[in-house]
Every structure is written in C-alpha cells, then in structure tokens.
Design an enzyme around this catalytic site. Structure first.
Site, mmCIF file in Angstrom:
data_model
loop_
_atom_site.group_PDB
_atom_site.id
_atom_site.type_symbol
_atom_site.label_atom_id
_atom_site.label_comp_id
_atom_site.label_asym_id
_atom_site.label_seq_id
_atom_site.Cartn_x
_atom_site.Cartn_y
_atom_site.Cartn_z
ATOM 1 N N ASP A 65 1.026 -1.244 -0.016
ATOM 2 C CA ASP A 65 0.040 0.067 0.060
ATOM 3 C C ASP A 65 0.893 1.335 -0.141
ATOM 4 O OD1 ASP A 65 -2.286 1.794 0.803
ATOM 5 O OD2 ASP A 65 -3.431 0.167 1.175
ATOM 6 N N ASP A 115 -9.590 0.841 -5.774
ATOM 7 C CA ASP A 115 -10.216 1.998 -6.201
ATOM 8 C C ASP A 115 -11.066 1.671 -7.494
ATOM 9 O OD1 ASP A 115 -10.944 4.499 -7.209
ATOM 10 O OD2 ASP A 115 -9.207 5.306 -6.318
ATOM 11 N N LYS A 119 -15.247 7.654 -12.724
ATOM 12 C CA LYS A 119 -15.651 8.106 -13.757
ATOM 13 C C LYS A 119 -15.183 7.395 -15.099
ATOM 14 C CE LYS A 119 -15.364 12.839 -11.684
ATOM 15 N NZ LYS A 119 -14.680 14.142 -11.822
ATOM 16 N N ARG A 189 -13.247 -2.556 6.609
ATOM 17 C CA ARG A 189 -13.873 -1.347 6.791
ATOM 18 C C ARG A 189 -14.421 -1.049 5.554
ATOM 19 N NH1 ARG A 189 -10.342 3.437 9.464
ATOM 20 N NH2 ARG A 189 -10.174 1.739 11.008
#
Length: 209
Positions: A65, A115, A119, A189
C-alpha cells in the site's frame, strides 16, 4: 499518522517493512522463512490483513500500500499480536511484480476493494485489466488463486468479464460466476461502509492455470 502508528513504523519498519524501488529482487523464502506467500494489494488500515495473518500463521502475507498511516497501523497490529508472517511494502505493486519478484514465486494474490475509479474516463486506471493480469500470472505459481472483492456492481462485472476472458486464469466457480465470500476473508472497513450504503459485495476467485 497517530503517535502509535509512528512508533510502530519506527520500531518495526527496519525488520518488517520495505520500499518498492525496483532495484533488487526479493528472496521471499528468506523473508518469510520458507512459508508460502500471498501478495495483498491495497490493505487500507490493515485490520483485515492482521486478522487473516493471525488465523493462518503458516502463510506469509506481503502487503502492499502507499498509505503511510495504514502501514503504521498494520505494523502496530502485527507487533502487538506477535504476527511474524506479515511484511509491509510501500509503493507501486506493478513495480514490485515486474522488477522485484521472480516467476512462479507467489502462492496467491488478494485485491480487496480496489479503487473503482468511477468516472468513465478513469476506468483505464483500474487495476484489474488484461495487462496487469498477464504480469501477475507470470509471478503466481500454477494453481495459485487470485481473490478479488468489490462493492461496485459495474466494476465487479468488468472484473468478471476480464478474468473470464484471460487465457491464464480460470474461474473456481463451476457456474462461471461470482463466489461466496470465503470464511477466511474478514469483513473490511470499506466493505462495511459499502454495505451501509446498500451496496452488494462480490467476490471473485480465479485460479492461475
């Protein structure tokens, strides 16, 4: 970062952390003491990663990450719970795969709630694309499983389409569809936030041929 996360970074990064710089090839056997190794791309704050590491101490987790507070949080969780089978990598997973791992070195890969780049003009930035899968396949051992999960319906459909079409992967589900959430994957989460919004979570488990 919180003070606790910063302290964990200071204490554990020298032994359990690494920067993805593309300048060396990792010896996973040495890093994990010969354990089979699963690559996890994008772990957020690391709670789910720590739970999976605790539940399966016989598997090493190479967790990647770019979020520094998350890195500190995961190192803190690993330290407090004695999880010696977690290593934290900072940087771009593509560079890690391409430059720092040898062929057939990974026993699995996890991509949970990447992610979605909502768009349309940003869809090309999504991780699960044919080019990425081709690179990943060279680093996965035959039979290793890529496990993806997302709460965005349209991204799930794209993942299923791209993975189904890829010659190096086969669906573990006989019906060619999504998989039930495996018991080893904790609720994350991000997943909780999606469920609160009424999203449906899809798991995809594809095996490297």
């Amino acid at each position: 970062m919180t003070a606790g996360q910063a302290e964990a970074m200071l204490k554990r990064w020298p032994d359990w952390g690494l920067d993805i710089d593309g300048k060396r090839v990792l010896d996973l056997d040495e890093m994990f003491g010969g354990l089979p190794v699963v690559l996890e791309i994008g772990f957020g704050m690391g709670e789910a990663t720590a739970q999976m590491a605790a539940a399966d101490p016989g598997t090493g987790i190479l967790a990647v990450d770019v979020h520094t507070p998350g890195q500190g949080n995961l190192l803190g969780l690993a330290d407090r719970n004695g999880l010696t089978n977690v290593r934290v990598a900072n940087g771009d997973a593509i560079i890690l795969l391409r430059e720092m791992l040898v062929g057939d070195s990974l026993d699995g890969c996890r991509v949970y709630f990447p992610d979605p780049w909502l768009k349309a003009r940003h869809h090309k930035r999504r991780l699960i694309q044919p080019e990425f899968l081709g690179l990943l396949a060279t680093r996965l051992k035959p039979g290793a499983v890529l496990h993806c999960a997302t709460d965005w319906e349209e991204y799930a459909e794209q993942m299923l389409e791209v993975l189904t079409a890829h010659p190096d992967f086969e669906n573990t589900q006989a019906d060619g569809g999504y998989a039930p959430r495996p018991g080893f994957r904790p609720l994350t989460r991000f997943e909780g936030q999606g469920l609160d919004k009424g999203h449906v979570v899809h798991d995809l488990l594809f095996r490297r041929k």
